[in-house]
Structures are given as structure tokens and as C-alpha cells.
Design a protein around this motif. Structure first.
Motif, short mmCIF file in Angstrom:
data_model
loop_
_atom_site.label_atom_id
_atom_site.label_comp_id
_atom_site.label_asym_id
_atom_site.label_seq_id
_atom_site.Cartn_x
_atom_site.Cartn_y
_atom_site.Cartn_z
N MET A 1 12.15 5.36 -0.69
CA MET A 1 10.96 5.84 0.04
C MET A 1 10.34 4.67 0.81
SD MET A 1 7.73 6.95 0.54
CE MET A 1 6.61 6.29 -0.68
N LYS A 4 4.46 6.52 3.49
CA LYS A 4 3.95 7.87 3.69
C LYS A 4 3.21 7.94 5.03
CE LYS A 4 1.72 11.48 0.97
NZ LYS A 4 1.15 11.82 -0.35
N ASP A 53 -3.48 9.45 0.96
CA ASP A 53 -3.29 7.99 0.88
C ASP A 53 -2.10 7.54 1.73
OD1 ASP A 53 -4.27 5.55 -0.06
OD2 ASP A 53 -2.77 5.43 -1.65
N ARG A 131 1.39 -1.02 2.76
CA ARG A 131 1.71 -0.90 1.33
C ARG A 131 1.65 -2.24 0.62
NH1 ARG A 131 3.22 4.15 0.30
NH2 ARG A 131 4.35 3.87 -1.64
N ARG A 134 -1.93 -2.99 -0.06
CA ARG A 134 -2.47 -2.16 -1.13
C ARG A 134 -1.84 -2.47 -2.48
NH1 ARG A 134 -2.24 3.68 1.93
NH2 ARG A 134 -3.92 3.28 3.40
N GLY A 135 -0.89 -3.40 -2.51
CA GLY A 135 -0.24 -3.76 -3.78
C GLY A 135 0.74 -2.71 -4.26
N LEU A 136 1.16 -1.80 -3.37
CA LEU A 136 2.11 -0.76 -3.80
C LEU A 136 3.55 -1.25 -3.74
CD1 LEU A 136 0.45 2.35 -2.14
CD2 LEU A 136 0.53 1.82 -4.55
#
Lengths: 139, 306
Positions: A1, A4, A53, A131, A134-136
Motif C-alpha cells: 500500500m 491513501k 486521514d 506518511r 505522520r510517523g506511519l
């Protein structure tokens, strides 16, 4: 992925072939794509983007109302503390307006003739950037 | 990232914090586990209503009608919508929200679209945890719309206290109704698109099928709202009578057991995924694979030997 993305068509313009094509191509490139359809208001778009988000908002505009719509999108994103979401646009947008929109914070504007590969590269970069912030993702 | 602050904010109803917490949980791994450790467990699964059924049966459109009713009540309505991830490209079109745009700006409606990300049971691995986050943010009830499913994909039964299964005319005859599938885990069966030709034959086939185990059929039309009030009444009745079928009999034992198995698997799956996610290189030598399988066995042991 890869990230988004929210794809939407704001304002009074029902020509959604381009928006759907981009949504499908992003899907095939490994993105999760929320498609919100035609005739959306800036409020609906920003509210949906926050709840989902998303990393990037992509707006398709062929009606000529791009200056007003992008300004309202940025105003709402800022008001709701969501200024970190990257915004890009596509459609029939004259060169002088592209300069204005880029200066206002739109990360890219794609017009007829833009290459798909160029768009995908940009979406990957922007989604990765958001991302990471955002620390994702950590890499 | 301060997880305690995110949780405090989402419990105050902050949508941005809730959305971020959901993304963290979806990403999985140690951060997700640490966050979920601080989120209260569901007080009651009666607050979770599953909506399932075949692709195109009208799940999203009917849910649009339900959101319209429930958003008028005191608490926020939560909606989790799962759409399929491509097994080839790894991406997904999340196309349920488009049916609900009239609720996009309602302060009483919180919607989150999830991609199935490799799960085959009709929901994603993170769905149960996402439901918990929405409940922690004050959503009552939380609706969960599954990927379009039918003959397999009953995982929703492990997450929702109440499962509504939709079908519509044109999807198959009485033999199709006899096959195992989501009807087995349904508390309510909805015949949507009830205005279309074939609806009365489908109603007869469903009634014959439900004769074996009890249960109620509700005919609806998501376009004009026909039958929605009856469906809302039935959902509320079942939510308030947890553990009982519409006939007032206790839930039968085999269905309850199936539900416990689904629920246990739903709990186990994210933990296994999190362990796998910590192993960066998936091009594994056989020794590593053996070690992972041993770890998977260890993880599942507390559930298999309670």
C-alpha cells in the motif's frame, strides 16, 4: 500500500471520466483511493479527507472555478488543522492560473497531455512525504 | 508520537485524532499494539451492527437510509466500510462513501473506509480494532459494511453483535439459498430491491430456508425508503435483547460456537500479522520460515489451550 488518496470533483461540472481514470490508475499503482464523485462542496471534500486521514487530495476541475475552489479548500484545511494534507489538481486550467495556484500551495496541476507516469511519480512522492511526517512509515 | 494524547483527544470526540488513531492501527506493528492497549474494550457488542451480502445487493444504499435515521438520535453514528484490495496491484477503490455524501458534513456521523488488505473474510484484519476506536470516540451504534460476500466471508460474525444479511432479486434461485454462507450467521435477512421482478419468488425461497432455523425476513427498497422503518425497529429490538433470536428463543448453540471461533480468529489475525510485519525480509530462508511458524503456534496457544 503506497498511500491513501481522495479524488473528488468539486463544483458544478459532471465530466468525471478523467477523475475516474486517475482513481483507477492510482488503484493499479497500489494506492487506496476514496472516490467521492461529482458536484462536491469544499466542505464535503475536506470533511471526508479528514475522516479518511488521506495523504493527498486530488481535485478534478473543468468548470473554470478553480481559483475560488482551491482557495476555499486551503482555508478549510487550515481551519481544521489539516494543512499537512497535500493538494493537487487537474483539468482545464490556463497557464497564468497554474502559476497563481502553485504559489497558493497546490503541489501540482495536471492539464490535458500530462503523462500518467509523471502523475504517479508525484503521488508516490507526496504520499510518502505525508506518511513519513505522520510517523506511519519510517523508511 | 504521543499515543496518550491521541487517545484523550479521540475520547473527547476529536475527529482528526480518531482518524489518525485508525491509520496507526491499520498500519499495525508495535505502535498499533501500544495504542490499542490504552483503548477500552467494547462495553457491548450489541452496539456493533454488521451489514453484509453480495456485491450490488444494495448494502451501501440501505445503510445510507439507516444512517439518516440513527443520526437523528442522541449519539454519533459510526460507519466502517470495507472494500476489496486488489490481489494483483495491492491498491483499492474505496467506493462506499460516495453513497453517503449527504452525511459528509453531519457532526453526528463518522465514516471510515478501509481496504481489505489481503483478508478474505469480508473485513480487514484491523476492522475489529477500528470499531473499538469508533466506540471509544462515542459512536453508538457502529455499522460495519463488509466487502461484497455471499458463500464465504462470514468473519463479520466475530465482530458484530448483530448481523444483517442483504440479498436482492436476480442473484440466484432456491438452491443458492440452501448453500452455506452469510445467511448462516445472519440475525436479520433483508430482501432489498423488493420492487423488482422476482422479489416474491425470492421471498418464498428465503422463507423456506429460514424455516430450518427461525429468523425474520424484511423487505426493503433503499431507493424510496420502503421497509426501512421496519428494519430499524428490528435492529433496535435485537440490540436490546442481546443473546436472543427474534423469536425470543436463546441463540442456538452451534451458531454461538461458530461466532466464538470467528471472534477468536479476528483477535488472533492482527497479532500474527504484526509479528510478520516486524520481519522485514519476506524472502525467507527455510529456517526463518520454521521459526515464524513456531511463533505463530506460540501466539495461538493461549487461545487453543485456555
Amino acid at each position: 500500500m503506497r498511500g491513501k488518496i481522495l479524488i473528488a470533483k468539486p463544483g458544478l461540472d459532471g465530466h468525471d471520466r478523467g477523475a475516474k481514470y486517475i482513481a483507477r490508475c492510482l488503484r493499479d499503482d497500489g494506492f487506496e483511493v476514496v472516490y467521492t464523485g461529482i458536484r462536491r462542496t469544499p466542505e464535503e471534500i475536506v470533511s471526508s479527507a479528514i475522516q479518511e486521514d488521506v495523504d493527498v487530495i486530488g481535485l478534478s476541475i473543468l468548470s473554470g472555478a478553480h481559483l475560488e475552489i482551491f482557495a476555499e479548500i486551503f482555508r478549510l484545511l487550515k481551519e481544521r488543522g489539516a494543512g499537512d494534507i497535500a493538494v493537487v489538481g487537474g483539468g482545464i486550467i490556463p497557464e497564468p492560473d497554474i502559476i497563481t495556484l502553485r504559489a497558493a500551495g497546490v503541489r501540482a496541476i495536471f492539464t490535458p497531455g500530462s503523462s500518467l507516469e509523471e502523475m504517479l511519480v508525484l503521488f508516490r512522492e507526496l504520499a510518502g512525504e505525508t506518511r513519513r511526517q505522520r510517523g506511519l512509515i519510517t523508511s | 508520537m504521543n499515543l496518550t494524547a491521541i487517545i484523550a483527544a479521540l475520547q473527547q470526540g476529536d475527529l482528526r485524532a480518531l482518524a489518525r488513531a485508525i491509520s496507526i492501527v491499520e498500519a499495525g506493528g508495535a505502535t498499533a499494539e501500544a495504542l490499542l492497549d490504552q483503548v477500552p474494550l467494547l462495553a457491548s457488542k450489541a452496539d456493533v451492527v454488521g451489514i453484509t451480502g453480495a456485491p450490488g445487493a444494495g448494502k451501501s444504499s440501505l445503510l445510507d437510509c439507516l444512517i439518516e435515521v440513527y443520526k437523528q438520535r442522541d449519539s454519533r453514528v459510526g460507519v466502517v466500510a470495507v472494500d476489496p484490495t486488489s490481489s494483483v496491484h495491492d491498491g483499492a477503490i474505496l467506493g462506499d462513501r460516495i453513497r453517503w455524501m449527504r452525511h459528509a458534513c453531519s457532526p453526528n456521523v463518522v465514516i471510515r473506509s478501509l481496504a481489505s488488505r489481503g483478508s478474505l473474510g469480508g473485513v480487514s484484519a484491523a476492522t475489529a480494532a477500528v470499531v473499538r476506536l469508533l466506540a471509544a470516540a462515542g459512536c453508538r451504534p457502529v455499522f460495519v459494511e463488509t466487502v461484497g460476500v455471499g458463500q464465504i466471508g462470514s468473519e463479520i460474525a466475530g465482530i458484530a453483535g448483530l448481523v444483517v444479511a442483504l440479498t436482492a432479486p436476480g442473484l440466484g434461485d432456491d438452491i443458492q439459498m440452501m448453500k452455506a454462507g452469510v445467511l448462516d450467521v445472519a440475525d436479520l435477512v433483508v430482501l432489498n430491491k423488493a420492487d423488482l421482478p422476482g422479489a416474491s419468488a425470492l421471498h418464498s425461497a428465503l422463507a423456506a430456508e429460514l424455516e430450518h432455523r427461525g429468523g425474520r425476513i424484511i423487505s426493503t427498497n433503499a431507493i424510496d425508503g420502503g421497509g426501512v422503518a421496519e428494519l430499524v425497529g428490528a435492529i433496535d429490538e435485537l440490540r436490546h435483547a442481546a443473546g436472543r433470536t427474534p423469536n425470543g428463543h436463546p441463540v442456538d448453540r452451534s451458531r454461538l460456537e461458530a461466532r466464538i471461533v470467528e471472534h477468536s480468529l479476528a483477535l488472533l489475525r492482527p497479532r500474527l500479522r504484526a509479528r510478520l510485519a516486524t520481519m522485514a525480509n519476506l524472502n525467507l530462508p527455510p529456517d526463518d520460515l520454521a521459526r515464524i511458524l513456531a511463533e505463530a503456534h506460540e501466539t495461538s496457544r493461549p487461545l487453543s489451550n485456555p
